[in-house]
Write an enzyme that holds these catalytic residues in place. Sequence first.
Site, PDB file in Angstrom:
ATOM      1  N   HIS A  39      61.216  42.206  59.225  1.00  9.97           N
ATOM      2  CA  HIS A  39      62.191  43.241  59.583  1.00  9.97           C
ATOM      3  C   HIS A  39      63.598  42.795  59.197  1.00  9.97           C
ATOM      4  O   HIS A  39      64.255  42.078  59.941  1.00  9.97           O
ATOM      5  CB  HIS A  39      62.106  43.531  61.084  1.00  9.97           C
ATOM      6  N   LEU A  98      68.452  44.844  53.854  1.00  9.02           N
ATOM      7  CA  LEU A  98      69.080  44.232  52.670  1.00  9.02           C
ATOM      8  C   LEU A  98      70.228  45.087  52.141  1.00  9.02           C
ATOM      9  O   LEU A  98      70.961  44.665  51.264  1.00  9.02           O
ATOM     10  CB  LEU A  98      68.035  43.981  51.578  1.00  9.02           C
ATOM     11  N   ASN A 141      66.696  52.228  55.629  1.00 15.88           N
ATOM     12  CA  ASN A 141      67.921  52.987  55.920  1.00 15.88           C
ATOM     13  C   ASN A 141      69.075  52.592  55.006  1.00 15.88           C
ATOM     14  O   ASN A 141      70.138  52.182  55.443  1.00 15.88           O
ATOM     15  CB  ASN A 141      68.308  52.865  57.398  1.00 15.88           C
ATOM     16  N   HIS A 201      61.356  45.264  67.189  1.00 14.01           N
ATOM     17  CA  HIS A 201      62.374  44.658  68.065  1.00 14.01           C
ATOM     18  C   HIS A 201      62.265  45.012  69.550  1.00 14.01           C
ATOM     19  O   HIS A 201      63.162  45.624  70.122  1.00 14.01           O
ATOM     20  CB  HIS A 201      63.790  44.960  67.569  1.00 14.01           C
ATOM     21  N   ASN A 203      71.349  46.695  68.475  1.00 13.07           N
ATOM     22  CA  ASN A 203      70.513  47.758  69.027  1.00 13.07           C
ATOM     23  C   ASN A 203      69.044  47.445  68.781  1.00 13.07           C
ATOM     24  O   ASN A 203      68.646  47.300  67.645  1.00 13.07           O
ATOM     25  CB  ASN A 203      70.877  49.095  68.369  1.00 13.07           C
ATOM     26  N   ASP A 209      65.396  41.324  62.355  1.00  9.79           N
ATOM     27  CA  ASP A 209      66.233  42.520  62.296  1.00  9.79           C
ATOM     28  C   ASP A 209      67.594  42.163  61.678  1.00  9.79           C
ATOM     29  O   ASP A 209      68.645  42.647  62.111  1.00  9.79           O
ATOM     30  CB  ASP A 209      66.423  43.156  63.680  1.00  9.79           C
TER      31      ASP A 209
END
Lengths: 427, 306
Positions: A57, A60, A91, A229, A275, A302
């Site tokens: 996770h 980049l 995203n 996460h 988050n 993350d």
Amino acid sequence: MRIRITNGKLVNPRGESQGDISICDGKIEKIGEPFGEYDRVIDAKGLVVTPGLIDMHVHLREPGYEYKETILSGTRAAVKGGFTAVACMPNTNPVADNETVVTYILSQAQKAGYAKVYPIACITKGQQGEDITEFGRLKEAGAVAFSDDGRPVMDSGIMRLALQYGKGFDALMISHSEDLTLLNGGVMNEGDTATAIGLKGITRAAEEVMQSRDIILARTYDTRVHLAHISTKGAVELVRRAKAEGVKVTAETAPHYFTADDTWVIGYDTNTKVNPPLRTKEDVAAIKAGLADGTIDAIATDHAPHHEDEKNVEYDIAANGISGIESSLPLSLNLVREGVISLEHMVELLSCTPAEILGVEGGVLKEGAAADITIFDPGAKYTYTKESMISKGKNSPYLGMEMQGKAVYTIVDGKILLDGGKVAEHD
Amino acid sequence: MARSRKDLLGLKGVPAEEIQEILKNAKMLKQLISQPSKKASHLSGKTVITLFYENSTRTRMSFELAGKYLSANVANISASASSVQKGETLIDTGKTLDVMGTDVIVIRHPMSGAPHLLAKNVKASVINAGDGINEHPTQALLDMFTMKEKLGDLKGLEVAILGDIYHSRVARSNIFGLTTMGAHVTVCGPGTLLPGGIEKLGASATLDARAAVRNADVVMALRIQRERQKGGLFPSVREYHQFYGVDEELLSLARPHALVMHPGPVNRGVELTSSVDDGEQSVITEQVTNGVAVRMALLYLLTRRA
């Protein structure tokens, strides 16, 4: 090119754990007695040799946010952190909801020539939560999983469709579990600390409500689902119970959820803004217990690099995320030193299980497999600083902290990309 | 007050002696306000800037007059918080003020922690005039000054604070300040406006206004923002008033000498009935005068630092 790795402590939970490793032409030739001539001998005395670490996770940021990170800078940072492969979230801008973006990511990764990159594609077109993407074609293009990470699939009906339709392609859905209607403008964990320092809180229920939903959907439709996460005590309990009932759920947590708690936010250091938010000490203890008993399957960073300008602002408007790929190994080793998990278990969390969940190569050192190997010094002590980081994102809450444990060699397809602690330069 | 103190960002962690010193100086400086010639030279040659990212009349005026009565150069900046993300960052604005020779920046900002960010990045002293839902230390200081003036020692006082506790920086600063001074605070509001963790701050919390007010020495009502009702946090203003508003009947549960306070401006008929607002126990207008006094004291004490 033949390489021999000798004298190291081999930790290879899914395979042979005695002997030297012989590498030839990018593959593991043999684990055992050395033979023949070698072009390079790596003396791993005092070091731990493991299957290449896989961070399932990361962000980049390319395409679209190259000022935060690029595939090149991010995969260099991965190699420095001991990771031979990363799975990157979709995203970007444009988002990875079509083959063109997935193909572009793969070609940039190949051009960069550092860690392997496994793209994760969007669950829904434009991450809008309305129409599912072409899972079949995206998988053929190289996507290893699907997630709208950064945003939840708010509509339960759409999540159900994704899980049902995805079954035909063995497409793994990764749930960014967050009920947006419960956020209430929050920027940190809701609780005593938020009340004391006057920041708006995010309830743990925002996470747990969605995790419950996705577990129930996975149970109902007998599909796999992976929870990204997880950060709360309640989440650990949900996953533990679901697994006991036979639901095909897997879960990851991030190093910050077993390292830091919401009291770190006192002083308004925006590098603590992430988050889900940093939770309480009680949650940290539960996450550790969940790692120890196997409820949590993987440690993923993350990794969320941001530009300094996006963090050097008021807490409310600072970007969420921690640039974490270079601090994951020492923080995970803390768990071993604290006796929470064994070294072998740590390697499972950072390598074996991520490979199995994503269905990618790696996670085991065996003859004929790609020579993706991490060699680290578990005892190396150093101060973690901005200057020591090579990710473009310097947004870390650990700046100035003493760390212990550091990758020394990162080998990808037999290429030594981290050599004696230095990232190799390509011509 | 510690000579090394550069900023006043909140009352959390401020020791009792420092609060005492501010209140003591405020008492002396308050006399100036009723003089025919309101001018003293404590801040002569000093520059005070009020930097307000939120609308405010009384707090900004109060700081401005406090500075002017003590002969400071005072200038006011009204910035729009909505333009912050597009325009100059808070840090850049602060640095600009710094190099113009500013001694004190008084900041009000809709985001919690903004004064802390500013203070870290400027040489000038920073006074928090209200940040998000976090703190409003000068309001709590003027509240404590008023209580002390009217009731004597703060130690042992029972203070009830009613209203939107969750969004109230006034409540937080009062909890920190009053608890440090040995008073006991009970906060009360609708369940949606009462955050968890109040007890950890040394105060008590209740959903029952009658329980909160019973035997109180001070009944403080907080301003209710109409947007909260529109946001669905409570169903109607009339229901709010019925259960959390202060009327004579509720006030009768408090001690006979109890003070009625409000940070203003009052929504008459909502937080307080007009009869309570204008009643004998109300010290709401005196709070305003005292605000100028404590701000004079604070400006003086911060600019005299070594």
